[in-house]
Design a protein around this motif. Structure first.
Motif, mmCIF file in Angstrom:
data_model
loop_
_atom_site.group_PDB
_atom_site.id
_atom_site.type_symbol
_atom_site.label_atom_id
_atom_site.label_comp_id
_atom_site.label_asym_id
_atom_site.label_seq_id
_atom_site.Cartn_x
_atom_site.Cartn_y
_atom_site.Cartn_z
ATOM 1 N N ILE A 1 0.845 -1.193 0.000
ATOM 2 C CA ILE A 1 0.000 0.000 0.000
ATOM 3 C C ILE A 1 0.885 1.251 0.000
ATOM 4 O O ILE A 1 1.889 1.317 0.717
ATOM 5 C CB ILE A 1 -0.943 0.003 1.228
ATOM 6 C CG1 ILE A 1 -1.928 -1.171 1.118
ATOM 7 C CG2 ILE A 1 -1.685 1.332 1.362
ATOM 8 C CD1 ILE A 1 -2.754 -1.402 2.376
ATOM 9 N N PHE B 1 1.310 4.215 1.460
ATOM 10 C CA PHE B 1 0.893 4.980 2.624
ATOM 11 C C PHE B 1 1.257 6.460 2.500
ATOM 12 O O PHE B 1 0.548 7.314 3.024
ATOM 13 C CB PHE B 1 1.470 4.374 3.910
ATOM 14 C CG PHE B 1 0.854 3.045 4.243
ATOM 15 C CD1 PHE B 1 -0.432 2.972 4.776
ATOM 16 C CD2 PHE B 1 1.538 1.862 4.015
ATOM 17 C CE1 PHE B 1 -1.018 1.754 5.085
ATOM 18 C CE2 PHE B 1 0.962 0.639 4.320
ATOM 19 C CZ PHE B 1 -0.321 0.586 4.847
ATOM 20 N N LYS C 1 1.052 8.197 -0.216
ATOM 21 C CA LYS C 1 -0.038 8.785 -1.008
ATOM 22 C C LYS C 1 -1.281 8.966 -0.140
ATOM 23 O O LYS C 1 -1.951 10.002 -0.224
ATOM 24 C CB LYS C 1 -0.362 7.928 -2.224
ATOM 25 C CG LYS C 1 -1.482 8.539 -3.074
ATOM 26 C CD LYS C 1 -1.755 7.741 -4.319
ATOM 27 C CE LYS C 1 -2.796 8.346 -5.222
ATOM 28 N NZ LYS C 1 -3.861 9.101 -4.643
ATOM 29 N N LEU C 2 -1.593 7.979 0.678
ATOM 30 C CA LEU C 2 -2.750 8.130 1.567
ATOM 31 C C LEU C 2 -2.578 9.357 2.457
ATOM 32 O O LEU C 2 -3.523 10.119 2.669
ATOM 33 C CB LEU C 2 -2.944 6.874 2.432
ATOM 34 C CG LEU C 2 -3.460 5.624 1.726
ATOM 35 C CD1 LEU C 2 -3.480 4.447 2.690
ATOM 36 C CD2 LEU C 2 -4.856 5.866 1.156
ATOM 37 N N TYR C 3 -1.364 9.558 2.961
ATOM 38 C CA TYR C 3 -1.114 10.719 3.819
ATOM 39 C C TYR C 3 -1.274 12.019 3.019
ATOM 40 O O TYR C 3 -1.910 12.961 3.483
ATOM 41 C CB TYR C 3 0.277 10.633 4.456
ATOM 42 C CG TYR C 3 0.428 11.612 5.592
ATOM 43 C CD1 TYR C 3 0.006 11.288 6.875
ATOM 44 C CD2 TYR C 3 0.967 12.881 5.375
ATOM 45 C CE1 TYR C 3 0.116 12.201 7.916
ATOM 46 C CE2 TYR C 3 1.078 13.797 6.409
ATOM 47 C CZ TYR C 3 0.647 13.444 7.683
ATOM 48 O OH TYR C 3 0.751 14.350 8.710
ATOM 49 N N ASP D 1 -3.127 12.446 0.535
ATOM 50 C CA ASP D 1 -4.556 12.584 0.239
ATOM 51 C C ASP D 1 -5.381 12.991 1.468
ATOM 52 O O ASP D 1 -6.597 13.116 1.366
ATOM 53 C CB ASP D 1 -5.111 11.279 -0.334
ATOM 54 C CG ASP D 1 -4.605 10.991 -1.740
ATOM 55 O OD1 ASP D 1 -4.035 11.899 -2.386
ATOM 56 O OD2 ASP D 1 -4.783 9.838 -2.208
ATOM 57 N N TYR E 1 -5.452 11.404 4.609
ATOM 58 C CA TYR E 1 -5.782 10.375 5.607
ATOM 59 C C TYR E 1 -4.786 10.453 6.755
ATOM 60 O O TYR E 1 -3.605 10.686 6.565
ATOM 61 C CB TYR E 1 -5.778 8.986 4.961
ATOM 62 C CG TYR E 1 -6.926 8.835 3.988
ATOM 63 C CD1 TYR E 1 -8.198 8.545 4.442
ATOM 64 C CD2 TYR E 1 -6.736 9.041 2.623
ATOM 65 C CE1 TYR E 1 -9.266 8.444 3.560
ATOM 66 C CE2 TYR E 1 -7.783 8.945 1.733
ATOM 67 C CZ TYR E 1 -9.052 8.646 2.211
ATOM 68 O OH TYR E 1 -10.107 8.556 1.334
ATOM 69 N N LEU F 1 -5.312 4.920 10.480
ATOM 70 C CA LEU F 1 -5.303 3.621 9.829
ATOM 71 C C LEU F 1 -5.756 2.571 10.830
ATOM 72 O O LEU F 1 -5.191 2.459 11.914
ATOM 73 C CB LEU F 1 -3.898 3.275 9.333
ATOM 74 C CG LEU F 1 -3.275 4.261 8.344
ATOM 75 C CD1 LEU F 1 -1.797 3.937 8.145
ATOM 76 C CD2 LEU F 1 -4.022 4.239 7.021
ATOM 77 N N ASN G 1 -11.077 10.835 7.217
ATOM 78 C CA ASN G 1 -9.612 10.726 7.158
ATOM 79 C C ASN G 1 -9.086 9.412 7.745
ATOM 80 O O ASN G 1 -7.960 9.339 8.213
ATOM 81 C CB ASN G 1 -8.947 11.938 7.818
ATOM 82 C CG ASN G 1 -9.256 12.075 9.293
ATOM 83 O OD1 ASN G 1 -9.962 11.264 9.887
ATOM 84 N ND2 ASN G 1 -8.702 13.115 9.902
ATOM 85 N N VAL H 1 -8.776 5.059 7.113
ATOM 86 C CA VAL H 1 -8.810 3.933 6.183
ATOM 87 C C VAL H 1 -8.725 2.649 6.991
ATOM 88 O O VAL H 1 -7.951 2.560 7.950
ATOM 89 C CB VAL H 1 -7.630 3.968 5.178
ATOM 90 C CG1 VAL H 1 -7.650 2.753 4.253
ATOM 91 C CG2 VAL H 1 -7.632 5.247 4.374
ATOM 92 N N ARG I 1 -13.361 4.421 4.324
ATOM 93 C CA ARG I 1 -12.685 3.859 3.152
ATOM 94 C C ARG I 1 -12.006 2.568 3.586
ATOM 95 O O ARG I 1 -11.492 2.465 4.708
ATOM 96 C CB ARG I 1 -11.656 4.849 2.616
ATOM 97 C CG ARG I 1 -10.894 4.289 1.427
ATOM 98 C CD ARG I 1 -9.938 5.280 0.857
ATOM 99 N NE ARG I 1 -9.103 4.635 -0.148
ATOM 100 C CZ ARG I 1 -8.072 5.208 -0.711
ATOM 101 N NH1 ARG I 1 -7.728 6.446 -0.397
ATOM 102 N NH2 ARG I 1 -7.357 4.555 -1.610
#
Length: 167
Positions: A17, A19, A21-23, A25, A27, A30, A110, A112, A131
């Motif tokens: 994953i 991560f 990019k998630l940050y 974006d 988020y 977790l 925010n 996942v 998500r």
């Protein structure tokens, strides 16, 4: 009919994953299942899991383990990880997904959830408005009740793939 069980995203492994990019974006929280998501069923935290959670902390994520296992299993896994955890979570009940977000100071926008089972992990996250990312199980050896669920999951994932989803 099956859409309530469709994951938002599918990846081969938790360890693939993005991560960062998630940050980027937005988020910040977790929530993880443990068995067959982070390590094989019943295994202790390994070096890979310890490094992952160290990296997540450095990135600025708050993390929580959400497991239907008993306290002894979750606590022993978490000794090397050092994050929030909730044992005996009764997934897919929404209650402990919401509790995890309160513990982390996050919300549905925010947070996942990452797990390996459709009918507990993904379904509970979807019911909670979170998500979710479905990962392939790390190890094929599982308890009999999970083997039966895996058979049903294959049916759901067949329809998921044929409606634009990817696994």
């Amino acid at each position: 009919m099956f859409k309530q069980f469709y994951p938002d995203e599918c990846v081969d492994s938790t360890y693939q994953i993005d991560f960062e990019k998630l940050y980027r974006d937005g988020y910040r929280g977790l929530i993880f299942d443990i068995d067959n998501t982070l390590v094989p069923h019943g295994a202790p935290a390994d070096d890979r899991a310890v490094k992952l959670f160290g990296r997540l902390k450095e990135l600025g994520f708050s993390s929580c383990l959400l497991s239907n296992n008993q306290r002894e299993r979750v606590d022993s896994f978490n000794r090397e990880i050092g994050v929030f955890f909730i044992e005996d979570a009764h997934k897919p009940s929404r209650k402990n997904y919401q509790k995890a977000m309160r513990m982390m100071g996050t919300d549905t926008n925010n947070t996942v959830f990452i797990g390996d089972q459709l009918f507990t992990d993904v379904y509970g996250a979807k019911r909670s408005g979170i998500r979710n990312i479905l990962v392939k199980p790390i190890h094929p050896k599982e308890e009999i009740q999970i083997v039966l669920k895996r058979y049903l999951e294959k049916i759901v994932l067949f329809f998921y793939r044929h409606h634009g989803g990817r696994t």
